[in-house]
Design a protein around this motif. Structure first.
Motif, PDB file in Angstrom:
ATOM      1  N   ALA A  84       0.815  -1.149  -0.264  1.00  0.00           N
ATOM      2  CA  ALA A  84       0.045  -0.176   0.199  1.00  0.00           C
ATOM      3  C   ALA A  84       0.975   1.296   0.082  1.00  0.00           C
ATOM      4  O   ALA A  84       0.505   2.348  -0.594  1.00  0.00           O
ATOM      5  CB  ALA A  84      -0.901   0.002   1.331  1.00  0.00           C
ATOM      6  N   GLU A  85       1.919   1.151   0.479  1.00  0.00           N
ATOM      7  CA  GLU A  85       3.024   2.239   0.668  1.00  0.00           C
ATOM      8  C   GLU A  85       4.402   1.816   0.313  1.00  0.00           C
ATOM      9  O   GLU A  85       4.876   0.653   1.107  1.00  0.00           O
ATOM     10  CB  GLU A  85       2.838   3.073   2.067  1.00  0.00           C
ATOM     11  N   CYS A  86       5.037   2.563  -0.256  1.00  0.00           N
ATOM     12  CA  CYS A  86       6.472   2.025  -0.709  1.00  0.00           C
ATOM     13  C   CYS A  86       7.313   2.250   0.431  1.00  0.00           C
ATOM     14  O   CYS A  86       6.801   2.996   1.376  1.00  0.00           O
ATOM     15  CB  CYS A  86       7.094   2.931  -1.847  1.00  0.00           C
ATOM     16  N   ALA A  87       8.364   1.489   0.837  1.00  0.00           N
ATOM     17  CA  ALA A  87       9.203   1.802   1.914  1.00  0.00           C
ATOM     18  C   ALA A  87       9.972   2.981   1.939  1.00  0.00           C
ATOM     19  O   ALA A  87      10.080   3.737   1.047  1.00  0.00           O
ATOM     20  CB  ALA A  87      10.411   0.578   1.716  1.00  0.00           C
ATOM     21  N   LYS A  88      10.529   3.416   3.231  1.00  0.00           N
ATOM     22  CA  LYS A  88      11.497   4.647   3.223  1.00  0.00           C
ATOM     23  C   LYS A  88      12.409   4.486   2.292  1.00  0.00           C
ATOM     24  O   LYS A  88      13.262   3.836   2.229  1.00  0.00           O
ATOM     25  CB  LYS A  88      11.771   4.811   4.698  1.00  0.00           C
ATOM     26  N   GLY A  89      12.718   5.739   1.502  1.00  0.00           N
ATOM     27  CA  GLY A  89      13.678   5.929   0.561  1.00  0.00           C
ATOM     28  C   GLY A  89      13.228   5.543  -0.719  1.00  0.00           C
ATOM     29  O   GLY A  89      14.290   5.573  -1.678  1.00  0.00           O
ATOM     30  N   LYS A  90      11.998   5.150  -0.963  1.00  0.00           N
ATOM     31  CA  LYS A  90      11.366   4.996  -2.272  1.00  0.00           C
ATOM     32  C   LYS A  90      10.205   5.739  -2.457  1.00  0.00           C
ATOM     33  O   LYS A  90       9.614   6.363  -1.634  1.00  0.00           O
ATOM     34  CB  LYS A  90      11.290   3.278  -2.316  1.00  0.00           C
ATOM     35  N   TYR A  91       9.932   5.938  -3.879  1.00  0.00           N
ATOM     36  CA  TYR A  91       8.825   6.679  -4.352  1.00  0.00           C
ATOM     37  C   TYR A  91       7.886   5.639  -5.316  1.00  0.00           C
ATOM     38  O   TYR A  91       8.311   4.565  -5.850  1.00  0.00           O
ATOM     39  CB  TYR A  91       8.943   8.066  -4.891  1.00  0.00           C
ATOM     40  N   ARG A  92       6.738   6.063  -5.561  1.00  0.00           N
ATOM     41  CA  ARG A  92       5.824   5.271  -6.299  1.00  0.00           C
ATOM     42  C   ARG A  92       5.550   5.816  -7.731  1.00  0.00           C
ATOM     43  O   ARG A  92       5.283   7.024  -8.034  1.00  0.00           O
ATOM     44  CB  ARG A  92       4.325   5.089  -5.682  1.00  0.00           C
ATOM     45  N   SER A  93       5.616   5.256  -8.879  1.00  0.00           N
ATOM     46  CA  SER A  93       5.686   5.668  -9.969  1.00  0.00           C
ATOM     47  C   SER A  93       5.495   4.450 -10.720  1.00  0.00           C
ATOM     48  O   SER A  93       6.217   3.318 -11.227  1.00  0.00           O
ATOM     49  CB  SER A  93       6.975   6.231 -10.528  1.00  0.00           C
ATOM     50  N   GLY A  94       4.354   4.475 -11.902  1.00  0.00           N
ATOM     51  CA  GLY A  94       4.001   3.506 -13.066  1.00  0.00           C
ATOM     52  C   GLY A  94       3.839   2.355 -12.218  1.00  0.00           C
ATOM     53  O   GLY A  94       3.959   1.086 -13.112  1.00  0.00           O
ATOM     54  N   GLN A  96       5.125   0.945  -9.662  1.00  0.00           N
ATOM     55  CA  GLN A  96       6.152   0.422  -8.950  1.00  0.00           C
ATOM     56  C   GLN A  96       6.789   1.415  -7.944  1.00  0.00           C
ATOM     57  O   GLN A  96       6.755   2.541  -7.899  1.00  0.00           O
ATOM     58  CB  GLN A  96       7.261  -0.248 -10.029  1.00  0.00           C
ATOM     59  N   CYS A  97       7.601   0.725  -7.184  1.00  0.00           N
ATOM     60  CA  CYS A  97       8.473   1.572  -6.169  1.00  0.00           C
ATOM     61  C   CYS A  97      10.042   1.558  -6.599  1.00  0.00           C
ATOM     62  O   CYS A  97      10.531   0.585  -6.986  1.00  0.00           O
ATOM     63  CB  CYS A  97       8.601   0.813  -4.764  1.00  0.00           C
ATOM     64  N   HIS A  98      10.333   2.979  -6.764  1.00  0.00           N
ATOM     65  CA  HIS A  98      11.586   3.153  -7.350  1.00  0.00           C
ATOM     66  C   HIS A  98      12.424   3.926  -6.155  1.00  0.00           C
ATOM     67  O   HIS A  98      12.138   4.520  -5.386  1.00  0.00           O
ATOM     68  CB  HIS A  98      11.810   4.003  -8.521  1.00  0.00           C
ATOM     69  N   LEU A  99      13.792   3.737  -6.135  1.00  0.00           N
ATOM     70  CA  LEU A  99      14.752   4.444  -4.938  1.00  0.00           C
ATOM     71  C   LEU A  99      14.795   5.951  -5.325  1.00  0.00           C
ATOM     72  O   LEU A  99      14.883   6.395  -6.464  1.00  0.00           O
ATOM     73  CB  LEU A  99      16.216   3.810  -5.274  1.00  0.00           C
ATOM     74  N   CYS A 100      14.753   6.794  -4.155  1.00  0.00           N
ATOM     75  CA  CYS A 100      14.816   7.945  -4.024  1.00  0.00           C
ATOM     76  C   CYS A 100      16.234   8.324  -4.377  1.00  0.00           C
ATOM     77  O   CYS A 100      17.199   7.661  -4.213  1.00  0.00           O
ATOM     78  CB  CYS A 100      14.559   8.684  -2.724  1.00  0.00           C
TER      79      CYS A 100
END
Length: 442
Positions: A84-94, A96-100
């Motif tokens: 439901a929420e990406c882990a800390k240090g990641k963001y949601r796009s398309g 999927q969760c990607h690294l900040c």
């Protein structure tokens, strides 16, 4: 009969279907195989049967939570999980969760300018959030907070540790009880930004420029304004304009003037009728003591001095005789002079021209003889003088020289035990310069 034909025609198809593996859910048949397409939320197991994915998955490769390959719109795929929420240090796009970016603790998109919170980064650098970026130090006019953000200092504060504790203010302000207070300076004063106090402008200034108290913007009463300065009296090469209380420049070669004329010229120039000239006009000579052009004697057309014997040329009807302009009928022949009775009398035999009969009254000498300072004619000049072929006069050698060829080259020096002089490069010097040897003058 038609139904029989239909039945016979369908028998091969039915036989073929019964001979292939069982297809479940949504089967379709080709000429040689049966294919199954599982629904969303299902996967096909090793037996070819469709099985349900974990409830969090939209699509998957197996029954576990970490077997997801895509997720529903309310979740994002992160390392095989639908979260439901990406882990800390990641963001949601398309989906999927990607690294900040490595500077961000949390972010909303890629890049270093989309951080939403900050912390110590992976290199151990403490970072603070400012306008979407995690900086290693807050910019000027901002301070660090315990929440790892940069917050603005109070108004007119350049450096602070909290909103109520300013350490350094903008120019024209000073710190008072942690706040910035406007510095109010009086007439003739300007803010000193280094010491947060007022300092005096240059004398005569009513108002001057910050960082340069010598640059006046306006002057107090009784002072003249000139080139960003205030003067009690206008400086050299200027004159006062009383109506405007300003100083105006003189002509380039003039040292002292008013709006009408020049009164004093620069060195090597002479004052002539309010102008600076290098050569005086006819009828005037240059007085080097006063640096002015002064009138010749009335008898002279041009002259070298004020006396009637200083003429260099004469007006029409007069002729030059021994420096004087006399009527043409009064000219005496060579080696004679006009005495007080208007009679031509012989000069001393040593004189070519003279002003009287004595040998010390010569004014010009004959060929091979030279006029001394004592007005005598000699064949050899005394010590310290040389015979000038150009002027026919014994002219002085350079200072300290007893024997010379001309006014520039000495061949023997005047020397004594108390004041020895040395000859070097045609000059008499008190010490030799390290350009070569020089003998002691006798």
């Amino acid at each position: 009969m038609w139904s029989h034909l239909v039945l016979r025609a369908s028998l091969p198809v039915l036989h073929l279907t019964l001979s292939l593996p069982l297809c479940l859910r949504r089967p379709f048949i080709s000429e040689s195989a049966c294919f199954c397409c599982c629904l969303s939320g299902e996967y096909q197991d090793s037996d070819g049967e469709c099985r349900a994915c974990d409830a969090t998955c939209l699509k998957c490769t197996g029954p576990r939570r970490e077997d997801c390959i895509s997720c529903g719109s309310s979740r994002a795929l992160e390392e095989g999980h639908c979260v439901a929420e990406c882990a800390k240090g990641k963001y949601r796009s398309g989906g999927q969760c990607h690294l900040c970016d490595h500077t961000c603790a949390t972010c909303k998109d890629a890049g270093p300018a989309n951080c939403t919170s900050c912390d110590t980064d992976k290199f151990g650098v403490e970072r603070y959030l400012h306008q979407g970026q995690c900086l290693d130090a807050c910019p000027e006019t901002f301070y660090h907070t315990s929440k790892r953000t940069c917050q603005p200092c109070s108004e007119n504060c350049r450096l602070c540790s909290s909103p109520n504790h300013c350490l350094q203010c903008n120019s024209s302000f000073y710190v008072s009880d942690g706040q910035c207070v406007k510095l109010e300076c009086g007439e003739g004063e300007v803010e000193d930004p280094d010491y947060e106090e007022c300092m005096p402008c240059e004398e005569g200034c009513r108002k001057c420029v910050l960082y340069n108290p010598r640059h006046c913007l306006s002057c107090i009463e009784g002072f003249y304004n000139f080139q960003d300065g205030c003067y009690k009296n206008c400086p050299a090469k200027t004159y006062s304009v009383e109506e405007e209380m300003t100083c105006a420049p003189c002509e380039d070669d003039c040292m002292s003037c008013d709006e009408h004329e020049c009164y004093w010229c620069e060195a090597d120039l002479l004052l002539s009728e309010g102008q600076c000239v290098s050569v005086c006009p006819d009828g005037f000579y240059g007085n080097e003591d006063l640096n002015e052009c002064e009138e010749c004697h009335p008898d002279c057309a041009t002259c070298s001095g004020p006396e009637n014997g200083d003429c260099l040329s004469c007006e029409e009807g007069r002729t030059l005789a021994n420096g004087e302009c006399v009527p043409e009928r009064e000219v005496c022949p060579i080696k004679t002079f006009l005495n007080d009775y208007g009679v031509c009398e012989d000069c001393h035999p040593s004189c070519e021209f003279c002003s009287g009969p004595e040998k010390n009254q010569c004014t010009k000498c004959g060929k091979g003889r030279f006029l001394t300072m004592q007005q005598t004619c000699v064949s050899k000049c005394s010590v310290g003088f040389f015979a000038s072929q150009l002027s026919g006069v014994c002219e002085a050698c350079p200072q300290g020289c007893s024997l010379c060829a001309d006014a520039l080259r000495c061949s023997r020096c005047q020397s004594s035990r108390r004041a020895p002089l040395f000859l070097q490069n045609g000059q008499c010097v008190t010490e030799c310069v390290r350009s070569g040897m020089c003998p002691v003058a006798a």
